[in-house]
Structures are given as C-alpha cells and as structure tokens.
Write a protein that holds these residues in place. Sequence first.
Motif, PDB file in Angstrom:
ATOM      1  N   TRP A  19      28.563  28.467  38.165  1.00  0.00           N
ATOM      2  CA  TRP A  19      28.929  29.683  38.885  1.00  0.00           C
ATOM      3  C   TRP A  19      30.441  29.805  39.046  1.00  0.00           C
ATOM      4  N   TRP A  20      31.158  28.673  38.970  1.00  0.00           N
ATOM      5  CA  TRP A  20      32.603  28.679  39.191  1.00  0.00           C
ATOM      6  C   TRP A  20      33.379  29.179  37.982  1.00  0.00           C
ATOM      7  N   LEU A  21      32.687  29.268  36.826  1.00  0.00           N
ATOM      8  CA  LEU A  21      33.413  29.610  35.597  1.00  0.00           C
ATOM      9  C   LEU A  21      33.979  31.029  35.645  1.00  0.00           C
ATOM     10  N   ALA A  22      33.154  31.994  36.068  1.00  0.00           N
ATOM     11  CA  ALA A  22      33.614  33.391  36.085  1.00  0.00           C
ATOM     12  C   ALA A  22      34.822  33.570  37.003  1.00  0.00           C
ATOM     13  N   PRO A  23      34.779  33.105  38.283  1.00  0.00           N
ATOM     14  CA  PRO A  23      35.974  33.285  39.113  1.00  0.00           C
ATOM     15  C   PRO A  23      37.188  32.525  38.572  1.00  0.00           C
ATOM     16  N   ALA A  24      36.957  31.372  37.920  1.00  0.00           N
ATOM     17  CA  ALA A  24      38.096  30.617  37.366  1.00  0.00           C
ATOM     18  C   ALA A  24      38.749  31.405  36.230  1.00  0.00           C
ATOM     19  N   LEU A  25      37.925  32.035  35.379  1.00  0.00           N
ATOM     20  CA  LEU A  25      38.485  32.828  34.275  1.00  0.00           C
ATOM     21  C   LEU A  25      39.215  34.057  34.800  1.00  0.00           C
ATOM     22  N   VAL A  26      38.620  34.688  35.814  1.00  0.00           N
ATOM     23  CA  VAL A  26      39.274  35.865  36.412  1.00  0.00           C
ATOM     24  C   VAL A  26      40.620  35.463  37.011  1.00  0.00           C
ATOM     25  N   PHE A  27      40.629  34.337  37.709  1.00  0.00           N
ATOM     26  CA  PHE A  27      41.881  33.848  38.318  1.00  0.00           C
ATOM     27  C   PHE A  27      42.937  33.634  37.232  1.00  0.00           C
ATOM     28  N   ALA A  28      42.549  32.960  36.140  1.00  0.00           N
ATOM     29  CA  ALA A  28      43.498  32.675  35.063  1.00  0.00           C
ATOM     30  C   ALA A  28      43.996  33.975  34.423  1.00  0.00           C
ATOM     31  N   GLY A  29      43.075  34.912  34.170  1.00  0.00           N
ATOM     32  CA  GLY A  29      43.451  36.175  33.529  1.00  0.00           C
ATOM     33  C   GLY A  29      44.398  36.999  34.385  1.00  0.00           C
ATOM     34  N   LEU A  30      44.076  37.130  35.663  1.00  0.00           N
ATOM     35  CA  LEU A  30      44.920  37.940  36.546  1.00  0.00           C
ATOM     36  C   LEU A  30      46.266  37.258  36.804  1.00  0.00           C
ATOM     37  N   MET A  31      46.261  35.935  36.907  1.00  0.00           N
ATOM     38  CA  MET A  31      47.531  35.227  37.099  1.00  0.00           C
ATOM     39  C   MET A  31      48.435  35.420  35.885  1.00  0.00           C
ATOM     40  N   ALA A  32      47.856  35.333  34.685  1.00  0.00           N
ATOM     41  CA  ALA A  32      48.639  35.533  33.459  1.00  0.00           C
ATOM     42  C   ALA A  32      49.263  36.926  33.470  1.00  0.00           C
ATOM     43  N   PHE A  33      48.464  37.911  33.898  1.00  0.00           N
ATOM     44  CA  PHE A  33      48.981  39.287  33.940  1.00  0.00           C
ATOM     45  C   PHE A  33      50.119  39.415  34.965  1.00  0.00           C
ATOM     46  N   LEU A  34      49.936  38.815  36.123  1.00  0.00           N
ATOM     47  CA  LEU A  34      50.961  38.920  37.173  1.00  0.00           C
ATOM     48  C   LEU A  34      52.265  38.238  36.730  1.00  0.00           C
ATOM     49  N   ILE A  35      52.136  37.081  36.102  1.00  0.00           N
ATOM     50  CA  ILE A  35      53.342  36.361  35.658  1.00  0.00           C
ATOM     51  C   ILE A  35      54.043  37.154  34.555  1.00  0.00           C
TER      52      ILE A  35
END
Length: 266
Positions: free
Chosen positions: A27-43
């Motif tokens: 269950w943790w995979l989806a939020p982890a991917l979202v976190f990585a994707g949005l962080m990449a966009f913000l950076i």
Amino acid sequence: MTQTTAESPVRKQRAQLKMRTLRTDRWWLAPALVFAGLMAFLIYGFWAIFDKSYFVAPYHAPFASPCLATSCPPEARLFGLAPFGDWYTLPPGILILGLPAGFRLTCYYYRKAYYRAFWLSPPACAVGEPHKKYTGETRFPLIFQNIHRYFFYLAVVIATVLSYDAVLSFRDKDGNWGHLGLGTIILVVNAVLIWLYTLGCHSCRHITAGRLNHFSKHPLRYRAWTFVSKLNAKHQQFAWASLFSVMIADFYVRLVAKGIINFPFA
Ligand code: FES
C-alpha cells in the motif's frame, strides 16, 4: 447492523486497532511514487524559475509563459506587451507561477495525492494516520481549496497562452511559417495534454451541465458534459501526463536556448 445515535460515542471514534493496518499488500508504493514525482516537479520548478534561458526563437519555455516583465526579450512578450514596469526585477516566471500552481494545488485529484503522500492523512485506504484529529477542509487554510473553480478559469487562460506558443513554434527563427522541429512537436503535445487535463477538471464538468434537471432540454450542454465526463474519468492520468509534459517541454526549450541542443533538428 449497529445503529449510532447523536449520543453514541461510536460516531466520533475511529476504529480501535492495535496495528496501524491489516493490509498486507504494498500500500505504501503509490504514496511513495507520488511523493517522488511531486518532489521532482517542485525541485525542477524551483530551478527553472531562476534560470534565465527561457526563450529562443521560436520556442518559449512554458514555466515562463506568458512573459510579462520588461526584462523579457521583445519577441518573447505576449503580443509585445510588458505590463509590469522597470520596478519589477524578479524572474518573469514568478509573475504567473501562482496560476498553474494554484490550479494544481487545489485540484481534487492532487489533493488526494498530496494529502496521502505528504501529510499521510491517511497514506492509503484502511491505513492508520499519525494525526489525532481530522477536520477535513472546513478550516483555514484548507477551506481555501474551495476556490478551485476560479483557478480553473485562470488555467483556461494559461492553456490558451501555451497553445498560442505552440502555434508560434511553427515559425522559424526569422519569423517565417513552416518550421517543424522537435521543439514544435514537444510544445504541441504539451499544449494538448494541458487541455486534456484542464477540461477534465471537476469544476469544468459542473460548469458544463451541473444542476441541470433535463439534459434533453440542453442538448449542447449535454454533449459538452459527455465529452468532459470522459476526460474527467482519466483526470488522474492526464494530471500526471501533463505534469511531466510541461516539465519536459520547459527543459527542452532551455537546452536549446543554452545551445546544448542545436538547430536545425531542434
Ligand atoms: Fe483537477 Fe479541477 S479537479 S483540475
């Protein structure tokens, strides 16, 4: 079935489980991917805002469009206008950053995504969250999520500007029509994905036919609603596709502007 009444404590309490969750899947995979994707966009976005290589004829980087400051090159200005005076010395991208950022930040899909990935509230269905209280979006600052509809109107303006930029990318450096480079294709694909995401907005769906009692009396609105509903069903996919396409298009233009990728193939 257990009945709850106004006096019953059951209504206000959460399930009293000793474990955080009974789920055994990843269950943790989806939020982890979202976190990585949005962080990449913000950076990337933070870097892009301060990077000055946002224009090279005929391409305009989306993160700095429309260019409204006097520091923008004359060819990069929207209709040649620079409504902000010489007093404005910050990067031009900051002037328009709030519009697409506000639209995505208040988007129904992104809300779900970042509430789960960043605030863990909750991180996934049937998984306990670290917060003790839940107040929804009824208080400051989350009550402002309700202004999403107004960001939708502004997002339509931004999508129109990006489409205009994509059309202008069919001109060559000298302003003659007929150019077709990789940048042209990237900007056109980005504009299309931005529209698919924007028009699939829940607010747009409501605007097309919300509160109608009889579709049969409003055939045009019904057709628009049917079209928007199809996009709306894929809103999550278009949210991600357009997020990456705008980042790729922006980065590509900057690479060309810096001379790292060269014409005529650019
Ligand atoms: Fe996602 Fe409006 S609900 S953009």
